[in-house]
Scaffold this active site. Sequence first.
Site, short mmCIF file in Angstrom:
data_model
loop_
_atom_site.label_atom_id
_atom_site.label_comp_id
_atom_site.label_asym_id
_atom_site.label_seq_id
_atom_site.Cartn_x
_atom_site.Cartn_y
_atom_site.Cartn_z
N ARG A 20 0.79 -1.25 0.00
CA ARG A 20 0.00 0.00 0.00
C ARG A 20 0.81 1.29 0.00
O ARG A 20 0.24 2.37 -0.16
CB ARG A 20 -0.97 0.05 1.19
N ASN A 75 -11.30 -10.24 -4.23
CA ASN A 75 -11.37 -10.40 -5.68
C ASN A 75 -10.19 -11.25 -6.15
O ASN A 75 -9.06 -10.85 -5.93
CB ASN A 75 -11.34 -9.02 -6.36
N ASP A 106 -1.78 -12.82 -1.38
CA ASP A 106 -2.58 -11.68 -1.85
C ASP A 106 -2.99 -10.80 -0.65
O ASP A 106 -4.11 -10.31 -0.58
CB ASP A 106 -3.80 -12.11 -2.67
ZN LIG Z 1 -5.48 -9.61 -8.37
ZN LIG Z 2 -3.52 -8.78 -5.48
#
Ligand SMILES: [Zn+2]
Ligand SMILES: [Zn+2]
Lengths: 312, 428
Positions: free
Chosen positions: B63, B277, B304
């Site tokens: 981030r 997602n 992720d």
């Molecule tokens: Zn992705």
């Molecule tokens: Zn990702």
Amino acid sequence: MMALKRKDLLGLRGMTKAELEEILSTAQDMKSILLSNVKKASYLQGKSVVMLFYENSTRTRFSFEFAAKYLGAHTASVAVSSSSVAKGESLVDTGKTLQSMGIDVIVLRHPMSGAPHLLAKHVSASVINAGDGINEHPTQALLDMFTIKQKKGTLDGLKVAIIGDILHSRVARSNIWGLTAMGAEVRVAGPSTLMPPDIEKMGARVFYKVEEAIKDADVVMGLRIQRERQQKGLLPSIREYTRLFGITQERIRLAKADALIMHPGPVNRGVEISSDLVDGEQSVINEQVTNGVAIRMALLYLLTRRDYNAVH
Amino acid sequence: MLCIKNGTVIDGISDVPYKADILIDKGKIIHIGENMGNAADEVIDATDKWVLPGLVDSHCHLREPGFEYKEDIGSGTRSAAAGGFTSVACMANTNPVVDNAAMVNYIKSIARAKGVVKVYPVAAVTKGLEGQELTEMGELKEAGAVALSDDGRPIMNSQLMRLALQYAKGMGMLIISHCEDLSLVGDGVMNDGYMSTVLGLKGITRAAEEVMVARDIILAEVLDAPIHIAHVSTRGSVELIRQAKRRGVKVTCETAPHYFCATDEWVDGYNTNAKVNPPLRTSDDVEAVKQGLKDGTIDIIATDHAPHHRDDKEVEYSLAANGISGFETAFSLAYTHLVETGILSIQELVQKMSKRPAEILNIDAGTIQVGKPADVIVVDLHRTYTVDVSKFYSKGKNSPFNGCTLKGKVIHTIVDGKVVMKNEKVII
Ligand SMILES: [Zn+2]
Ligand SMILES: [Zn+2]
């Protein structure tokens, strides 16, 4: 014996038959207040009810407002444009602000599914879902059930056909949960692009031919078809929809002779249902509106009794 | 000198675990053998514990820059260390986007200054992640980007994707593809199926992922170029990749713990911490992902890691941000759901979380060997505990696994010979 011990009415999913029966029988009492000469009771005296509407719905808002007023509550309406949902004050913050003003019941209409569930988690006031996205519209389904029960005496064993855009219909979802819990057979019919996946697992029977769904039905309910479904490619044309799925005089003959014709409104006359049926003898569409007020009175009454129950 | 004593070592190379002491000096492993503690000035007792190569994450979001309120490189790498990760590859969807050499250098310099584990930037495939023009892949490689990805967004234009794969192949760069056909996603917010029907939430068809997996496989096959498929979540994707591997396509892929530990039923109650997602799928997909891990179709497990602030999650489901804070639960979830259940051996798990991801990213990590960087973790495989997000080192407390009881916990983390987590506490 009170069955409804919930803080909120978020949906009919998971509601027991006993809870539904209590709401319906309370609505019966409320309807007599509503039909009396002096529409005034004091059950909600000293209570405040706010209508928090992120979507325009004059009909539902008025229905709640009158229901609250007939029972003696203080009411206020807050209209927030749905475009400001993402930008403006957060729903949780708005809810907390209302809470600080001493609101007892928040009636929420919101374009996003699950919004009342979010609000309910963050306020101690009762939250009534007045329609959330494409999820549920429990008071509409309750008034539908109340109307059917008044006309037919029971819901158990009845065949109820719901025709139209099931995918986007919060009315259909609430009716499937509520009617199946009460022992009715719910049939849904519409174009396959407007049918949500695995809906039969919710307890509904799925038909792609409207005639089959209507056959021998006790109740035929039309749903509003929105023109944007055509633009989004879900329907080739409204014209074809009307021709293949429209509720017409001819198709209604397949239902039981005394079948009720219902619609949550507002009606697109001549699109999802023919105009003569809307105004015809089998139609209970106007009565649905009256019953809507009675159902909402019943819910306001039951949900604000909650504290009283706890004490006694 | 640091000695890790009396542990059971899984080095990532030999098939069987063995008891040994590991001696570390100047950031490298200098000896693996018995009774070596005497020379060391610091000893970590690993009796009854397991000593593994530090975990390598091919896919996370730190981030910084731009979204420091969600996470920054300091907090993110502490979170990684707490989860046993000693090397992490961070995605380019920051603000500004990591789409030029200066940004790659910027990430590396911040990571050197504030990071407690090794950070390897993944740079964008297209400028600004806009899917219009290719980034300067050659310069990005020189600057130290380990791979290329527009993760967060798909490259919808197939011709551009084809050219990206072709150009990247020439530069010796790997493209990590976030497979999502946006036209099929529409305004969907969760997996399309019974649960989306029940909750009245717009569904995302599995086809949105699979169509793009198929497209990318075909493009890679035509070009004989390597491609890595990010976050595989459906049975169909697993099958497409399985078939492609049989044909010899240079495709590798990853899944994330939530795709083999959770299903779309977790969304019930409009739980925005389960919004991610690609979306959580069904138990049938979970089975297929596990099978894919077992038979080698799925090469690696990535986190992720996608931390978010409470303000981005405590909103209407449709408005909530996608992502799960994943570093601090990844190892335990994998151990509990894959090893304890007999799907993978602990050695195979080490392959999927250390050795193979290091190979795919082409970084010097993932094994315990003399002469190699001393990236080592000590784990207690008997330890059962309850996940408590309030204890996360990550700023992102967004985990649907809060309150879950898991087995297998990382106790110590050593990066380049430096103890960064000791007795479950990050100490720098
Ligand atoms: Zn992705
Ligand atoms: Zn990702």
